[in-house]
Every structure is written in structure tokens, then in C-alpha cells.
Design a protein around this motif. Structure first.
Motif: not given
Length: 604
Positions: A24, A11, A208, A200-201, A13, A191, A203-206
Motif C-alpha cells: 500500500n 479493501k 491508513h 467502511e472508514y 489497495e 486496521r 478502507n480510507g485515511v483512518t
């Protein structure tokens, strides 16, 4: 025990409204901020930026030269293993009955134009000729520079730099992205290739950070390519028109002027941005087809008027030599020389001259004769045995200087270019099998590059070897070598027509590279969307122009600041590429296990 379904819930965003709608925000802002800071630094403090980048690059190569070389070797062997294993090779990038979107001709021409178009124009004659002057066999004293024996080393390393290892860098990225996009229906973004490791990481800062590294590497890789291309464009325009403002004559050697480079850059980037606005299906596709057709015309000129028999004989010998030495070339690395170790093997009488002896003996671009000629009177008075010992003690240092300036430079360039070309390859390769993708994008382009380099470069070498060129081609700058070679082969109106065609071909290659890069950057920032906002394509066209222009100014009109930035920026993304290999191996193995357990259709 049944395996769990793979993680596919990626995901990314994106903004639903506003200026960044469909993008994003963290990736877009961080990428623009990084680029803007680089532009401001190079524009406000050009000399400081150039010196700092040079220092960083020198330190990085001292520590990571071996890392770069071993990483590229791993990419090549990994892909060949994947292609040769029947179960992984027959996997399809899409549904079982999926047909390729583009014909083989368009697929190959887009791949060829985006992957190495400008490089082939700039280095087709310059690289074989340059490596004929200096390569590891001449640096180590095994053969004499610019001799008939030096041709073997020249083409061994030309093929290394444009062959299976090089294209494997692109294909690791492209295959990874295509696999997840078309077998798991995930976004076509960097990514996604690491989701088997990150879960799931991603989807986060990693996630990005990984995408931002991809954008920055793309910017720097494309910037260097455009920098070399516009330099060749200016050289060609000057030779055809004689307009003095296009060139600076430094030490009687022609060098494109900063004004000429900026004018050519503005023209190319305006055309690139307009092409990027039209998208892959129109601008990029038709320009790529035109590139391939004009390339064939240029090749035909060299076949008809160049040294074709010499080239084909060289091709067969060089290809055999390259294949025989493939494994040694893959793992051949050198470390920088230590002045302390150098001093320890010389007699006491050399101590006052250690600095002078070390600097001259580690120069990979000279010979033993030029080393001896450059010594000061006092150092030249040393015994011949001492001077010979000094030169011999620095062989590894010369080999390191050569490798870091040639091979590692190329690997960094290919790595920095790989997010762009890899994502672009993935975008145009839906419906092809893994084996078809690897062989079609590693082996086929390499064989074409080999032919191109031997036909064009072989003609240049033969003209110098038999004395017809009388040193004119050797004296030309890297980006002017092609035009000077043509002037030694043909003349009159025909030379003018072919030179104009070369300028057009260089420009269309540049436009293809730049507009593809703009499209790819926007795809990454929009979470893998194939259709992105037109205004952002224009903005990134402007930002890319500013990056190239300011770094050209920082380098005093030369390409040093551009290339140093690229080598530095490629390092973090090389780590991402290594993780892609691990990730893809894990995904394929688990998908095959799922397929054998419950007939999971995506791995068939």
C-alpha cells in the motif's frame, strides 16, 4: 430481529506494478518518511533531539502516567473475562476442525523468543536486584533497601512487570488480529481489528493512519529491545576478550562504547535481515527453537551453581504475594509532586531552601540518609523535624518518579512492542481456541518468566545478601549484571564457555526479535500479506539499523534517546489497543447472537 452480517469488505489497495508492487503506497511512504525524518533529526542535531525527546517524555508522563497504568489493567481484566466466559472461550481461531499450524513447543518458543527474549537476558538478574534496592516499599519507608524484607517488594514488582498484565498487552493485539483474520477471512493487519467500530472508514485515511501507527510503534519497540540487547552483547564481548575499544570507562563504571554498540548493531542487523529474508517457517522458527534450548541450558547452570533453594522459596512466596495483590497492583497509580504544595506544608524557615529540599526529597533512587547527606551546609542546619517533614511530604513524588521510571516505562515498552508481537502471535496461532490462546500466551509465559526471574535474579540477590559478591553485582551496569553474577558463581574455562553461550543466546534473541519485526512491518504495509517482497525486507532492515544507530549516537552512546522515543510513540497506539478491546467485545457479542439466531458457523 436478525443482525446484519459483519463488515468484512476490507479493501487495502496495493500497487500492481513497480517498486512498491504488492504494497500500500500511502502506508509504505508515510512510514518511511516518519522513520527517515527521525533518523535525519537524530543524526544532524543529536543534542537537540535528545533534549527535546527528554522534555516531551517528561511532560507526557506527568499527564498520562495514570492513563498508561489503567489501560494495562483493563487489558488484563478484559482478557480473563473473555477466557472465562464459556461461549467466548471456546471460539476457535479458524474453522471448527482447524488444527494448529505449529506444535506446542514451536508455538511457545516463537512466542517466548519474540515476546521477551532479549528482555529476559538483560533484566533476569538486573531487575530483581534493582528492585531490591528501590521499590515502592523502600521508597515509602516501609522497609529498608537491600534488606531481607525488601525482597518481597522486589519480586512483587518484578512479577508485575513481566506477568499477566504485561503479556495481556501482546495478547489483546494478537487475539484481535487472529479473530478477524481466521473467523472472518480478513487481512492480517492492524486496521482489521477495528472494523466493527470503523466499518467502511477502515478502507480510507483512518485505516491508513492506524496501520502507520502500528508500523511506527513496532519500529520504536524493536529499536529499544535491540538497543538493550546490543549493549549486553558488547558487555559480554568485552568481559571475554578485554578489547578496550568496546567500552568507555566513565567514573570507573564500565559502559559500552558508541563504536562497540554500532559494530554489534551492524552484525546483529545483518544477521536479522538475512533471517527475515528466509521467512517465519525457516529462520524465525529454527532460531526460536535454538533460543529456547540455550535458555534451558543457562537456567540449568543457575539451578546447579546458583541459589536454587533460595529461589524456589522466593518463587512460591512471591507468586502468592503477586496474586493476593493483583487487584491493588492493577490500579495503583501516582501523580507528580507539586513544588508549591510541597512548600505549603513546611515551616517558614525552610522557604529559602525549597528548591534544594524538593529536588532531594523527590529522588526515588536515594534514601532518607542520602537525602540528608546531600544537603548543603545551610539546609543541613535546619531543625531535624523540618528535614523529616520535607522528606515525608515528598513520598508521593518519589513514588511517582519510581513508577514512571519503572512500571510506566515497561508498559510503554510492551505497548510499543505489541503490534509486532501481537501480529506475530496471530500469524502463528491459527487453529487454536480463544481460551487456549489467552491462557497459552498470558498465563504460561508469565509463569515461566517468574521462574526465570527468581532463579537468575534470586541467585544475584542471595550472593549480595550473604556478602559473597561484596557489592560487585550491585555495582555492575544493567546489561553487565548477568555476566558479573555468573563470574561470582563459576570460574575458569566453564565461566568462559557459559559466557560465550550467553553472548550467542543474546545474539539469537536479538536476531529473532529484529527479523520478526521486519516481517511484521512488511505484513502491515502490504495489507496483511504473509509473503512480502525480499527487497523491502532488506530496506526495512537497513532503516531499522539507522533508527537504532542514530538514536544511540544522539544519546551519547546511551539508551536515553531510544527509550524516550519509545515512550512517546507508544501513547497513540495505547489508544488503538483500548479501541481493539471495545471492537473485539462488540464482534464477539454480535457473532454469538448471530450464531444463536441462525447458526452462523464462524462463531461456533
Amino acid at each position: 430481529m436478525a443482525l446484519e452480517d459483519p463488515f468484512t469488505d476490507l479493501k487495502i489497495e496495493t500497487q500492481s506494478t513497480g517498486f512498491y508492487q504488492g504494497y500500500n503506497l500511502p502506508i509504505a511512504l508515510a512510514s518511511k518518511l516518519s522513520v527517515s525524518l527521525l533518523v535525519i533529526w537524530a543524526l544532524v542535531w543529536p543534542f537537540s533531539a535528545n533534549d527535546t525527546l527528554r522534555s516531551w517524555k517528561s511532560g507526557l508522563l506527568s499527564e498520562f502516567n495514570t492513563f498508561y497504568d489503567f489501560s494495562v489493567a483493563l487489558f488484563a481484566f478484559f482478557l480473563f473475562i473473555v477466557a472465562l466466559i464459556p461461549a467466548t472461550g471456546r471460539m476457535r481461531l479458524g474453522a471448527d476442525d482447524e488444527l494448529p499450524e505449529f506444535s506446542n513447543f514451536s508455538w511457545f518458543s516463537m512466542m517466548f523468543g519474540a515476546g521477551l527474549g532479549v528482555g529476559l537476558m538483560v533484566y533476569a538478574t538486573a531487575e530483581p536486584l534493582g528492585l531490591w534496592e528501590t521499590n515502592p516499599l523502600t521508597v515509602s519507608g516501609e522497609v529498608n533497601s537491600k534488606s531481607e524484607e525488601a525482597i518481597r517488594g522486589a519480586y512483587r514488582y518484578t512479577f508485575l512487570h513481566t506477568g499477566f498484565h504485561a503479556w495481556a498487552i501482546y495478547v489483546v493485539t494478537g487475539l484481535s488480529l487472529a479473530y478477524y483474520a481466521y473467523t472472518r477471512d480478513m487481512p492480517l493487519t492492524i486496521r482489521a481489528a477495528l472494523t466493527p467500530l470503523l466499518g467502511e472508514y477502515a478502507n480510507g485515511v483512518t485505516g491508513h493512519v492506524i496501520d502507520i501507527l502500528g508500523v511506527v510503534a513496532t519500529i520504536l519497540g524493536v529499536a529499544v529491545t535491540i538497543g538493550y540487547g546490543v549493549s549486553q552483547l558488547v558487555d559480554g564481548a568485552f568481559l571475554m576478550t578485554g578489547m578496550q575499544w568496546l567500552t568507555d570507562n566513565a567514573d570507573s563504571a564500565m559502559k559500552p562504547s558508541t563504536a562497540g554498540l554500532i559494530a554489534a548493531l551492524a552484525l546483529v542487523m545483518t544477521m536479522s535481515t538475512l533471517s527475515a529474508v528466509s521467512g517465519v517457517g525457516l529462520g524465525v522458527k529454527y532460531l526460536s527453537n535454538l533460543n529456547l534450548i540455550l535458555s534451558m541450558v543457562l537456567l540449568a547452570v543457575f539451578i546447579a551453581f546458583g541459589s536454587f533453594t533460595f529461589a524456589m522459596t522466593t518463587y512460591l512466596r512471591a507468586l502468592t504475594d503477586y496474586i493476593v495483590n493483583f487487584i491493588p497492583l492493577s490500579f495503583q497509580t501516582h501523580s507528580p509532586a507539586s513544588q508549591e504544595e510541597f512548600a505549603s506544608v513546611l515551616p517558614v524557615e525552610a522557604a529559602p531552601f525549597i528548591g534544594e529540599l524538593f529536588a532531594g526529597a523527590t529522588d526515588a533512587w536515594g534514601t532518607k540518609e542520602t537525602f540528608l547527606q546531600a544537603l548543603s551546609d545551610d539546609a543541613a542546619a535546619l531543625p531535624d523535624a523540618t528535614k523529616t517533614a520535607a522528606y515525608d511530604a515528598s513520598t508521593q513524588g518519589r513514588l511517582f518518579e519510581w513508577q514512571s521510571s519503572w512500571t510506566t516505562f515497561y508498559w510503554a515498552w510492551w505497548i510499543a512492542f505489541s503490534p509486532f508481537v501481537g501480529l506475530f502471535l496471530a500469524r502463528i496461532s491459527k487453529g487454536r481456541t480463544v481460551r487456549e490462546f489467552i491462557l497459552g500466551a498470558v498465563v504460561a509465559p508469565s509463569l515461566v518468566c517468574f521462574g526465570w526471574m527468581t532463579i537468575l535474579g534470586g541467585s544475584a540477590i542471595d550472593l549480595e545478601l550473604n556478602g559473597d559478591a561484596n557489592g560487585a553485582i550491585l555495582a555492575a551496569s544493567t546489561t553487565a549484571t548477568l555476566f558479573v553474577t555468573l563470574s561470582e558463581m563459576i570460574s575458569g574455562n566453564f565461566l568462559t564457555i557459559i559466557s560465550i553461550m550467553c553472548v550467542i543466546l543474546t545474539m539469537t534473541f536479538l536476531v529473532t526479535s529484529a527479523d520478526s519485526g521486519i516481517l511484521v512491518m512488511n505484513t502491515i504495509m502490504s495489507g496483511g500479506a504473509e509473503e512480502t517482497d525480499l527487497k523491502h525486507r532488506v530496506i526495512w532492515g537497513v532503516l531499522l539499523t539507522l533508527v537504532i544507530g542514530t538514536l544511540l549516537i544522539a544519546g551519547g552512546g546511551g539508551l536515553e534517546a531510544l527509550t524516550n522515543s519509545m515512550i512517546i510513540g507508544a501513547l497513540p497506539f495505547s489508544v488503538v489497543l483500548l479501541l481493539m478491546c471495545v471492537s473485539l467485545a462488540k464482534a464477539m457479542i454480535n457473532d454469538l447472537r448471530r450464531s444463536s439466531q441462525n447458526g452462523w458457523s464462524s462463531a461456533s
